[in-house]
Write a protein that holds these residues in place. Structure first.
Motif, PDB file in Angstrom:
ATOM      1  N   SER A  26       0.834  -1.207   0.000  1.00  0.00           N
ATOM      2  CA  SER A  26       0.000   0.000   0.000  1.00  0.00           C
ATOM      3  C   SER A  26       0.869   1.257   0.000  1.00  0.00           C
ATOM      4  CB  SER A  26      -0.908   0.017   1.232  1.00  0.00           C
ATOM      5  OG  SER A  26      -1.768  -1.086   1.202  1.00  0.00           O
ATOM      6  N   ASN A  63      -2.033  -6.213  -1.483  1.00  0.00           N
ATOM      7  CA  ASN A  63      -2.444  -4.846  -1.828  1.00  0.00           C
ATOM      8  C   ASN A  63      -1.646  -4.301  -3.008  1.00  0.00           C
ATOM      9  OD1 ASN A  63      -4.435  -4.587   0.184  1.00  0.00           O
ATOM     10  ND2 ASN A  63      -2.872  -4.106   1.708  1.00  0.00           N
ATOM     11  N   LYS A  66      -2.617  -1.033  -4.849  1.00  0.00           N
ATOM     12  CA  LYS A  66      -2.434   0.278  -4.223  1.00  0.00           C
ATOM     13  C   LYS A  66      -1.027   0.837  -4.406  1.00  0.00           C
ATOM     14  CE  LYS A  66      -5.917  -0.685  -0.743  1.00  0.00           C
ATOM     15  NZ  LYS A  66      -6.168  -0.873   0.689  1.00  0.00           N
ATOM     16  N   THR A 135      -5.998  -7.968   0.245  1.00  0.00           N
ATOM     17  CA  THR A 135      -5.269  -8.358   1.452  1.00  0.00           C
ATOM     18  C   THR A 135      -5.270  -9.865   1.669  1.00  0.00           C
ATOM     19  OG1 THR A 135      -7.270  -8.070   2.766  1.00  0.00           O
ATOM     20  CG2 THR A 135      -5.775  -6.192   2.610  1.00  0.00           C
TER      21      THR A 135
END
Length: 153
Positions: A26, A63, A66, A135
């Motif tokens: 992320s 992730n 992201k 996730t």
């Protein structure tokens, strides 16, 4: 002087201690993240690193959707691939790839692949990378440990 105490230890497939690690991607910059991941996969952070052996860790990236690019790379960077047919050259930007279901995985895998050695060893090392958009991942049985990728150089 006792020269027997100064033996260089060379790891091999049996003596390499491979671990499973989880990295949260992320808000990480793609190139900086992937250079550290490539070092982890290669085993460069381990004291018994051997250049011609797969002694690195198995890396799970969560992730992946992201991750970010710096500057205008999101729209200006171009990925080129070739279908194998005449006139089959295809071009994509990261913004276009993100719209595809496997787009973020392709972005990260492409970046890590370019940072691994070329040849049979590099191709086999790429199999130690697992990339997931969310996730959730399917490797709980391996008991991976979560690490902070920012602590590595």
């Amino acid at each position: 002087m006792d020269t027997l105490s100064f033996k260089t230890i060379s790891a091999n497939k049996e003596t390499a201690k491979k671990e499973w690690v989880v990295i949260d991607a992320s808000d990480q910059v793609v190139g900086r993240l992937c250079s550290k991941v490539a070092k982890l996969i290669r085993g460069k952070y381990k004291p018994n690193f051997t250049p011609h052996v797969d002694c690195g860790d198995n890396v799970i990236i969560i992730n992946a959707a992201k991750v970010v690019f710096t500057g205008k790379k999101e729209t200006d960077k171009v990925y080129t691939r070739y279908t194998g047919y005449p006139g089959g050259q295809r071009f994509n930007t990261p913004a276009e790839l993100r719209k595809r279901p496997d787009g973020p995985e392709r972005i990260i895998r492409h970046a890590v692949k370019g940072m691994l050695p070329k040849g049979p060893l590099g191709r086999s090392l790429l199999d130690n990378l697992y990339v997931y958009n969310g996730t959730e991942h399917k490797h709980e049985a391996q008991k991976p440990k979560a690490i902070d990728i920012n602590q590595y150089k």
